[in-house]
Scaffold this motif. Sequence first.
Motif, PDB file in Angstrom:
ATOM      1  N   PRO A   5       0.806  -1.215   0.000  1.00 33.78           N
ATOM      2  CA  PRO A   5       0.000   0.000   0.000  1.00 33.78           C
ATOM      3  C   PRO A   5       0.842   1.269   0.000  1.00 33.78           C
ATOM      4  CG  PRO A   5      -0.056  -1.040   2.164  1.00 33.78           C
ATOM      5  CD  PRO A   5       0.831  -1.886   1.316  1.00 33.78           C
ATOM      6  N   PRO A 400      -9.010  -4.149  25.731  1.00 37.49           N
ATOM      7  CA  PRO A 400     -10.106  -5.060  25.374  1.00 37.49           C
ATOM      8  C   PRO A 400      -9.874  -6.527  25.750  1.00 37.49           C
ATOM      9  CG  PRO A 400      -8.956  -4.282  23.400  1.00 37.49           C
ATOM     10  CD  PRO A 400      -8.422  -3.488  24.549  1.00 37.49           C
ATOM     11  N   ASP A 401      -8.634  -6.959  25.797  1.00 37.64           N
ATOM     12  CA  ASP A 401      -8.367  -8.375  26.065  1.00 37.64           C
ATOM     13  C   ASP A 401      -7.707  -8.565  27.428  1.00 37.64           C
ATOM     14  OD1 ASP A 401      -8.946  -9.436  23.252  1.00 37.64           O
ATOM     15  OD2 ASP A 401      -7.514  -7.810  22.896  1.00 37.64           O
ATOM     16  N   TYR A 411       1.517  -1.175  26.417  1.00 41.07           N
ATOM     17  CA  TYR A 411       0.555  -0.459  25.556  1.00 41.07           C
ATOM     18  C   TYR A 411       0.261   0.934  26.121  1.00 41.07           C
ATOM     19  CZ  TYR A 411      -3.974   0.452  23.212  1.00 41.07           C
ATOM     20  OH  TYR A 411      -5.006   0.993  22.513  1.00 41.07           O
TER      21      TYR A 411
ATOM     22  N   VAL B 112      -2.120  -0.946   7.324  1.00 43.63           N
ATOM     23  CA  VAL B 112      -1.050  -1.779   6.775  1.00 43.63           C
ATOM     24  C   VAL B 112       0.195  -0.929   6.529  1.00 43.63           C
ATOM     25  CG1 VAL B 112      -0.367  -3.269   4.871  1.00 43.63           C
ATOM     26  CG2 VAL B 112      -2.705  -3.381   5.779  1.00 43.63           C
ATOM     27  N   GLU B 119       0.193   1.324  17.753  1.00 48.81           N
ATOM     28  CA  GLU B 119       0.030   0.381  18.854  1.00 48.81           C
ATOM     29  C   GLU B 119      -1.305  -0.346  18.661  1.00 48.81           C
ATOM     30  OE1 GLU B 119       2.483  -0.142  20.765  1.00 48.81           O
ATOM     31  OE2 GLU B 119       3.464   1.515  19.724  1.00 48.81           O
ATOM     32  N   PHE B 120      -1.257  -1.658  18.700  1.00 54.67           N
ATOM     33  CA  PHE B 120      -2.498  -2.433  18.578  1.00 54.67           C
ATOM     34  C   PHE B 120      -2.944  -2.910  19.950  1.00 54.67           C
ATOM     35  CE2 PHE B 120      -0.547  -2.655  14.412  1.00 54.67           C
ATOM     36  CZ  PHE B 120      -1.619  -2.351  13.599  1.00 54.67           C
ATOM     37  N   PRO B 121      -4.232  -3.001  20.237  1.00 53.91           N
ATOM     38  CA  PRO B 121      -5.340  -2.593  19.387  1.00 53.91           C
ATOM     39  C   PRO B 121      -5.321  -1.094  19.095  1.00 53.91           C
ATOM     40  CG  PRO B 121      -6.108  -3.205  21.583  1.00 53.91           C
ATOM     41  CD  PRO B 121      -4.688  -3.589  21.513  1.00 53.91           C
ATOM     42  N   PHE B 122      -5.570  -0.762  17.825  1.00 58.72           N
ATOM     43  CA  PHE B 122      -5.565   0.629  17.387  1.00 58.72           C
ATOM     44  C   PHE B 122      -7.008   1.101  17.222  1.00 58.72           C
ATOM     45  CE2 PHE B 122      -5.165   3.680  13.657  1.00 58.72           C
ATOM     46  CZ  PHE B 122      -4.693   4.743  14.423  1.00 58.72           C
ATOM     47  N   LYS B 123      -7.342   2.135  17.989  1.00 59.07           N
ATOM     48  CA  LYS B 123      -8.711   2.677  17.965  1.00 59.07           C
ATOM     49  C   LYS B 123      -8.682   4.006  17.241  1.00 59.07           C
ATOM     50  CE  LYS B 123     -11.086   2.247  21.908  1.00 59.07           C
ATOM     51  NZ  LYS B 123     -11.445   2.297  23.359  1.00 59.07           N
ATOM     52  N   GLY B 153      -7.205  -5.121  15.724  1.00 58.83           N
ATOM     53  CA  GLY B 153      -6.155  -5.778  16.497  1.00 58.83           C
ATOM     54  C   GLY B 153      -6.647  -6.505  17.731  1.00 58.83           C
ATOM     55  N   SER B 154      -7.949  -6.671  17.877  1.00 59.57           N
ATOM     56  CA  SER B 154      -8.460  -7.455  18.999  1.00 59.57           C
ATOM     57  C   SER B 154      -9.826  -8.008  18.636  1.00 59.57           C
ATOM     58  CB  SER B 154      -8.578  -6.571  20.255  1.00 59.57           C
ATOM     59  OG  SER B 154      -9.469  -7.171  21.178  1.00 59.57           O
ATOM     60  N   ASP B 155     -10.108  -9.250  19.067  1.00 57.09           N
ATOM     61  CA  ASP B 155     -11.435  -9.788  18.781  1.00 57.09           C
ATOM     62  C   ASP B 155     -12.299  -9.823  20.033  1.00 57.09           C
ATOM     63  OD1 ASP B 155     -10.245 -11.798  20.149  1.00 57.09           O
ATOM     64  OD2 ASP B 155     -10.269 -13.251  18.507  1.00 57.09           O
ATOM     65  N   SER B 156     -11.903  -9.061  21.041  1.00 51.92           N
ATOM     66  CA  SER B 156     -12.665  -9.028  22.289  1.00 51.92           C
ATOM     67  C   SER B 156     -14.085  -8.509  22.072  1.00 51.92           C
ATOM     68  CB  SER B 156     -11.950  -8.125  23.293  1.00 51.92           C
ATOM     69  OG  SER B 156     -12.842  -7.715  24.303  1.00 51.92           O
ATOM     70  N   TRP B 158     -15.856  -7.188  24.269  1.00 52.67           N
ATOM     71  CA  TRP B 158     -16.096  -5.943  25.018  1.00 52.67           C
ATOM     72  C   TRP B 158     -16.218  -4.763  24.062  1.00 52.67           C
ATOM     73  CZ3 TRP B 158     -17.877  -6.303  29.605  1.00 52.67           C
ATOM     74  CH2 TRP B 158     -17.471  -7.337  30.465  1.00 52.67           C
ATOM     75  N   GLN B 159     -15.588  -4.907  22.910  1.00 50.04           N
ATOM     76  CA  GLN B 159     -15.656  -3.806  21.940  1.00 50.04           C
ATOM     77  C   GLN B 159     -17.053  -3.660  21.364  1.00 50.04           C
ATOM     78  OE1 GLN B 159     -11.071  -3.838  20.633  1.00 50.04           O
ATOM     79  NE2 GLN B 159     -12.402  -5.384  19.742  1.00 50.04           N
ATOM     80  N   GLY B 330      -6.318  -7.869   5.206  1.00 47.50           N
ATOM     81  CA  GLY B 330      -5.771  -8.951   4.386  1.00 47.50           C
ATOM     82  C   GLY B 330      -5.589  -8.541   2.931  1.00 47.50           C
TER      83      GLY B 330
END
Lengths: 456, 456
Positions: A5, A400-401, A411, B112, B119-123, B153-156, B158-159, B330
């Motif tokens: 990109p 979140p995790d 972080y 990307v 920094e991840f998770p990136f909000k 960057g997170s599958d929680s 809570w989001q 991806g």
Amino acid sequence: MAQKPSIPKGTRDFTPLEVAKRTYIISVIKDQFEKFGFQPIETPSFENFETLMGKYGEEGDRLIFKILNSGDFLAKANTKAFQEKDSLKLTPSISEKALRYDLTVPFARFVVQHQNELEFPFKRYQIQPVWRADRPQKGRFREFFQCDADVVGSDSLWQEVEFIQLYDAVFTSLGLKGVQIKINNRKILSGFTEVIGEQEKLIDFTVALDKLDKIGEEGVKKEMLEKGISEEALKKIQPIFGLKGTFSEKISILKTILDTSEIGRKGIKEFQFIQSAISEMPLKTAELDLDITLARGLNYYTGAIFEVAAPPEVKLGSIGGGGRYDDLTGIFGLKDISGVGISFGLDRIFLVLEELNLFPKTVTLNTKVLFINFGEKEALYGLKAIRKLREAGIAAELYPDAAKMKKQMVYANKREIPFVVLAGPEEIELQLYGFKNMKTGEQEKVSLDGLMEILK
Amino acid sequence: MAQKPSIPKGTRDFTPLEVAKRTYIISVIKDQFEKFGFQPIETPSFENFETLMGKYGEEGDRLIFKILNSGDFLAKANTKAFQEKDSLKLTPSISEKALRYDLTVPFARFVVQHQNELEFPFKRYQIQPVWRADRPQKGRFREFFQCDADVVGSDSLWQEVEFIQLYDAVFTSLGLKGVQIKINNRKILSGFTEVIGEQEKLIDFTVALDKLDKIGEEGVKKEMLEKGISEEALKKIQPIFGLKGTFSEKISILKTILDTSEIGRKGIKEFQFIQSAISEMPLKTAELDLDITLARGLNYYTGAIFEVAAPPEVKLGSIGGGGRYDDLTGIFGLKDISGVGISFGLDRIFLVLEELNLFPKTVTLNTKVLFINFGEKEALYGLKAIRKLREAGIAAELYPDAAKMKKQMVYANKREIPFVVLAGPEEIELQLYGFKNMKTGEQEKVSLDGLMEILK
């Protein structure tokens, strides 16, 4: 499938810190615009092709980004231009829209289109991006913001006075002291050419004079001679090449030179009016200077011409400019509406504030407190407190995790979040919160009220 | 020479009042985004052609505005496409940039490209215009703003909970009570097709189910049968067509239907998590509803799907939406980064607030006081006071010309400026200001301090 990109050259991504800093500058400018009675308008990013074309000269036309018509655009393409593979001639038949090149022409279009809904004098401000297919270089981009304030519908010189005050107010608010507000007047420049009998060489004359700083007196004179201005003529205006002193002293010298020119005398009167008003209401941190070499977009301005230079210690050139134009809306059919306006150069101002370290510390602040996530029960306990904090205006986040504590602390550190809350089963039991100051490392246990108190 | 000015169809000029109202909505959204820990980014208005193309399906590609290359673009045009006059094939060779179609693909590209600085998770949040060559109609424009918040960057889960709270916080702040936050989950929809053994018909199935509101149970079933789903299959999931009750009641029914589907059971668990968290932290004014017909951009979302509907009394449809997508980055080579985000529909929200008369009165306020101009001396006297007022944060103006008093008063009236100052020779003598309330007509003479006091 994956693509590496990138973004088009001359454009930029802005990170959160950059957005925060730009937003800070824009909010200071907006705040002053509004205090001075300007009202915001917005116009579409693209205008009809013919609204923009022909308004900025041949070079400008070339730099306008054209939008390709949708669908089968070749079906309606100009057949001759197509057969001759003539890109320039083909363009109007396959592109009916173009991205705006500045905010002035769209503003003129707006005024004419909405003339019956507006009260004149109409004072508007407009802060929006513009696009130019210019060769990108340091400080010059293909997409950049303009911040413009203009008044149309009055030729009162009080407006010139107010624009000078507006520049002073904005740069004072930004903590940028010592900017130079340079002022000139097309009537003065016309006066010079009238005095030497070369009115029709006004553009050549001013283009050369504009270079005085760069190529010196001899260089300017050489160029003027090449353009057919006589030695004798140059003698008549000799004092302008070494014009020095205070605003008033410069006016005195100009008065003698321009004595025989009616338009020149008008220009002098305008200078005097402005100078007298500003001396009654001294500027706070800016300096007002008379600069007869200033030309800018001369074929456009008819009266005052402004340019603002950054303080001498930063070599960044102009950070703003503007002037009076007597017939801008004429191109759209509305005659004799005088206008005057100024612009702030957001990108340059950004660089100046950066270099002089003038961004307030608060601009960089984001989330104030991060709650460490120890698991489902703790997260819920934390979110309940976070909700109260947010309602009290405090930016707060839950990680979140339920990741390793070290990861969460890293972080917080990297994001420069100043405080962290750690609440495990023990704290929940006591209805308390472990509170850590990330800078000092100090830790204490506090109640929700205590937490609100510290964070406010 | 004069042109009748107009703007391209599907675009809009915004008057000062409209800008003020839009700015109000945006500032409420921004304020909540920041309290929830989202950080602003901005991306260029145009992206490289290949960054956008192929990301929105064939229809989307068609609706992307392409920018014509500068200069002699035909020189590098695809010869075969040119000879065949094939607009579609010619386009990539004469256009290397295109206006962004949404904020999601540019965000994925940003993540990307800048992955090593983030920094991840990136909000992040992003509030910028997007462009679509769609057929314009009521409430649908070719240039409009999107207001997006996403976490990557997170599958929680809570989001998901926080996004529901964020919707509630924004609409509560806007005074818009009773919005419906509808939630669905792709896993539930996949579960349905798994239970009936028609996994590969997921899209046909959900496209039909999405129409339940409009065409009713019989219509939906008819469409499903046409798509090759059997009568018997439909019987297995019969309860979904009449799903009613509370969130928990609906979950109970779904549980029985989806008992044999692993993915379906996962969906149920997600619903339960969200429902339990929200019941511990009840929403302030919004209602959370489970809506299994909700599909939105299904080929995109992999988990939760959100949609917000305006209160039932205004028939304006969706005012926001979003969901979880597990592999957005991806396409640009960064795999396995889960994201979830929501969007606010600025234009729709504007219409809803307008219809329900929910814009605060203060939004319409502009200049607070106009000084009448009686001539040079009075104007200067006025401007000195105006300067003090502005420094005290009060928006104040001098009428630029010494026009007839009636004209100036009409101007104040039409612009709805609430106060007027009249100061002639007598007032200057006494160092006072005649102060008039334009609403009540009351007049009094006050000192500068008095003036500041009243206007603050």
